[in-house]
Design a protein around this motif. Structure first.
Motif: not given
Lengths: 163, 142
Positions: A105-111, A113-118, A147-150, B113-120
């Motif tokens: 549904k076009e959620m941004k990649t950065s968000l 990653v931030a979600f998973l990190y936080s 901070i690093f999640s962002i 794949k690209k997302f998961a590997i880069t993120r990790n």
């Protein structure tokens, strides 16, 4: 009946103890005594963690959390995403499925990653962290993780979206 | 809020604990065993207090292991008592929750794949950076 990995792991440890008992009974007794001491020491903290996880399960539902993040790209969406990550409970597997849906549904990649990190910030487990590492380090780590999640979100997005 | 909701939350929590308990008990038994059998000076030989090597080893260990973060706090806390540097411990507990070698196939399957590997990879590097920053910040304020 299929044994879970957790049970197999515990069984292996018990077998190691039994082997040690055969080789040196006193050493096994001392190890069990040390285990008892360790367990009693963390038991009160485990009780607090249990109550906090219970309250999270009672008030926070994955579907309700997921409904609120991933919208827009402003500061508010970052805040909602990070708070969502912090209060999210349960296995990462459940969230991968939710995030896959939000990505479509076009959620941004950065968000994402931030979600998973936080998710590294676990409020119900803070008493355990404070018990082992003290208030100052717990606060410092929590702030850095947010901070690093962002930062991670932005870096991963840049790498992924580069040609 | 009604009784079924409370019951459902309680059952879910009990189930979480039931699943984590064998690992938790196993880890506690192992820690007790290691504390009894292994002399403390062994750790000092592996973890020298180096601000770059220690977090790297800690992050490697945390990346491979998986499970409830409670377990990582217990292992980290007990290793700290054995004299292992805080750099290694912080990197260990951070990579435990942010890097998932075991979950990687699932992450690749769902998010790419690209997302998961880069993120990790980025999370692994971040665990080292945060551990250095956190320890220096702690030293600064204490």
């Amino acid at each position: 009946m299929r044994l879970s990995g957790n049970i197999i792991f515990l069984s292996i440890v018990i077998i190691i103890y039994l082997a040690l008992g055969i080789a040196d009974f006193n050493l096994m007794k001392l190890s069990i005594f040390n285990f008892g001491k360790l367990f009693l020491k963390i038991l009160p903290i485990l009780c607090v963690v249990f109550v906090l996880i219970f309250l999270s399960n009672l008030f926070l539902k994955p579907k309700k959390i997921a409904k609120h993040f991933g919208k827009g790209s402003g500061i508010l969406s970052w805040i909602i995403t990070i708070v969502g990550g912090i209060i999210s409970m349960g296995s990462a597997y459940i969230w991968y499925i939710f995030l896959k849906d939000l990505k479509q549904k076009e959620m941004k990649t950065s968000l994402i990653v931030a979600f998973l990190y936080s998710r590294a910030v676990k409020i119900p487990l803070l008493p355990m962290m404070i018990y082992y590492f003290g208030y100052p380090l717990t606060i410092i780590l929590t702030v850095y993780m947010i901070i690093f999640s962002i930062i991670n979100g932005l870096v991963v997005e840049k790498i992924i979206e580069s040609p | 809020m009604n009784f079924p909701q409370i019951k459902q939350a309680l059952l879910k929590t009990l189930n979480n604990f039931k699943q984590s308990l064998p690992i938790l008990m196993g880890v506690l038994l192992l820690i007790a065993l290691i504390n009894t059998l292994i002399p403390k000076n062994i750790y000092a030989k592996i973890f020298t207090g180096n601000a770059f090597i220690d977090p790297f080893i800690g992050a490697l260990m945390g990346s491979v292991f998986t499970g409830n973060p409670i377990t990582s706090y217990i292992i980290g806390g007990e290793l700290l008592k054995q004299g292992i540097s805080l750099f290694a411990i912080v990197a260990f507990i951070l990579s435990w929750v942010t890097v998932g070698v075991v979950q990687l196939p699932m992450e690749i399957q769902t998010l790419g794949k690209k997302f998961a590997i880069t993120r990790n990879i980025i999370s692994f590097i971040t665990a080292i950076i945060i551990s250095v920053l956190a320890v220096f910040t702690l030293r600064l304020i204490q």
